[in-house]
Scaffold this motif. Structure first.
Motif, PDB file in Angstrom:
ATOM      1  N   TYR A  56       0.828  -1.086  -0.053  1.00  0.00           N
ATOM      2  CA  TYR A  56       0.245   0.022  -0.181  1.00  0.00           C
ATOM      3  C   TYR A  56       0.800   1.278   0.080  1.00  0.00           C
ATOM      4  N   LEU A  57       2.125   1.208   0.890  1.00  0.00           N
ATOM      5  CA  LEU A  57       3.033   2.520   0.813  1.00  0.00           C
ATOM      6  C   LEU A  57       3.683   2.616  -0.452  1.00  0.00           C
ATOM      7  N   LEU A  58       3.881   1.435  -1.502  1.00  0.00           N
ATOM      8  CA  LEU A  58       4.575   1.769  -2.506  1.00  0.00           C
ATOM      9  C   LEU A  58       3.568   2.176  -3.573  1.00  0.00           C
ATOM     10  N   LYS A  59       2.384   2.013  -3.360  1.00  0.00           N
ATOM     11  CA  LYS A  59       1.188   2.501  -4.583  1.00  0.00           C
ATOM     12  C   LYS A  59       0.999   3.777  -4.143  1.00  0.00           C
ATOM     13  N   GLU A  60       1.121   4.340  -2.728  1.00  0.00           N
ATOM     14  CA  GLU A  60       0.898   5.744  -2.332  1.00  0.00           C
ATOM     15  C   GLU A  60       2.086   6.425  -2.884  1.00  0.00           C
ATOM     16  N   ALA A  61       3.089   5.926  -2.458  1.00  0.00           N
ATOM     17  CA  ALA A  61       4.299   6.944  -3.116  1.00  0.00           C
ATOM     18  C   ALA A  61       4.385   6.829  -4.773  1.00  0.00           C
ATOM     19  N   SER A  63       1.648   7.020  -6.565  1.00  0.00           N
ATOM     20  CA  SER A  63       0.590   7.861  -6.990  1.00  0.00           C
ATOM     21  C   SER A  63       1.022   9.231  -6.596  1.00  0.00           C
ATOM     22  N   ALA A  64       1.618   9.464  -5.515  1.00  0.00           N
ATOM     23  CA  ALA A  64       2.368  10.835  -5.344  1.00  0.00           C
ATOM     24  C   ALA A  64       3.195  11.343  -6.189  1.00  0.00           C
ATOM     25  N   LEU A  65       4.253  10.235  -6.672  1.00  0.00           N
ATOM     26  CA  LEU A  65       5.309  10.574  -7.700  1.00  0.00           C
ATOM     27  C   LEU A  65       4.476  11.039  -9.162  1.00  0.00           C
ATOM     28  N   ARG A  66       3.600  10.250  -9.524  1.00  0.00           N
ATOM     29  CA  ARG A  66       2.883  10.327 -10.630  1.00  0.00           C
ATOM     30  C   ARG A  66       2.227  11.839 -10.609  1.00  0.00           C
ATOM     31  N   GLY A  93       2.863  20.788 -21.920  1.00  0.00           N
ATOM     32  CA  GLY A  93       2.000  20.225 -22.722  1.00  0.00           C
ATOM     33  C   GLY A  93       2.184  18.572 -22.949  1.00  0.00           C
ATOM     34  N   MET A  94       2.611  17.884 -21.875  1.00  0.00           N
ATOM     35  CA  MET A  94       3.051  16.485 -21.852  1.00  0.00           C
ATOM     36  C   MET A  94       2.290  15.674 -20.676  1.00  0.00           C
ATOM     37  N   THR A  95       2.195  14.592 -20.677  1.00  0.00           N
ATOM     38  CA  THR A  95       1.643  13.538 -19.753  1.00  0.00           C
ATOM     39  C   THR A  95       3.108  12.512 -19.327  1.00  0.00           C
ATOM     40  N   VAL A  96       2.904  11.979 -18.068  1.00  0.00           N
ATOM     41  CA  VAL A  96       4.021  10.790 -17.798  1.00  0.00           C
ATOM     42  C   VAL A  96       4.052  10.027 -18.942  1.00  0.00           C
TER      43      VAL A  96
END
Length: 149
Positions: free
Chosen positions: A14-19, A21-24, A35-38
């Motif tokens: 869960y912590l990795l997923k949270e990190a 998401s925050a990074l993204r 004008g870009m996305t990840v």
């Protein structure tokens, strides 16, 4: 603790997923003014490191479907950031390459993304950063190497 027995506060997954998401979110914020996305950035970065990748290779590397990558590649080609042959030199794959314009666009995006990484690692010593890299690589390797039951 939740009903199924997983405490989200101590769940590494869960912590990795949270990190992640925050990074993204942080990356999208700095890339949006360009004008870009990840995914857009990931595609250009992959092509800079490995010119000639196919749509399928790029989709795998950017964690999107082949269909999504094909739509993105068509847009990047229209904008002059990548080039693909009209016919596949071998088989069906159309090798994609960055254009000089795409390389310049990537340079700007890389500066923006690097600023997010610096922010993410703020306050960590070099030893802590190295340990984090080793741990994440090890976890990824363990999951990939142990896919079979």
């Amino acid at each position: 603790m939740s009903q199924d027995g997983v405490d989200l506060e101590t769940s590494l997954g869960y912590l990795l997923k949270e990190a992640s998401s925050a990074l993204r979110v942080a990356m999208e914020e700095v890339l949006r003014p360009l004008g870009m996305t990840v995914t857009h950035y990931s595609c250009l970065e992959l092509l800079a490191q490995r010119p000639g990748l196919s749509n399928s290779d790029l989709a795998r590397g950017a964690f999107v479907t082949r269909q999504s990558m094909n739509v993105l590649l068509q847009a990047l080609e229209r904008e002059g950031y990548v080039t693909r042959p009209t016919e596949a030199p071998v088989g069906k794959a159309l090798p994609t390459r960055l254009t000089p314009r795409g390389r310049r666009r990537l340079e700007k995006a890389t500066v923006a993304v690097r600023s997010v990484e610096v922010r993410m690692l703020a306050g960590m010593t070099e030893a802590e950063q190295s340990a984090a890299f080793r741990s994440l690589r090890s976890m990824t390797r363990n999951l990939r190497d142990n896919d079979a039951p």
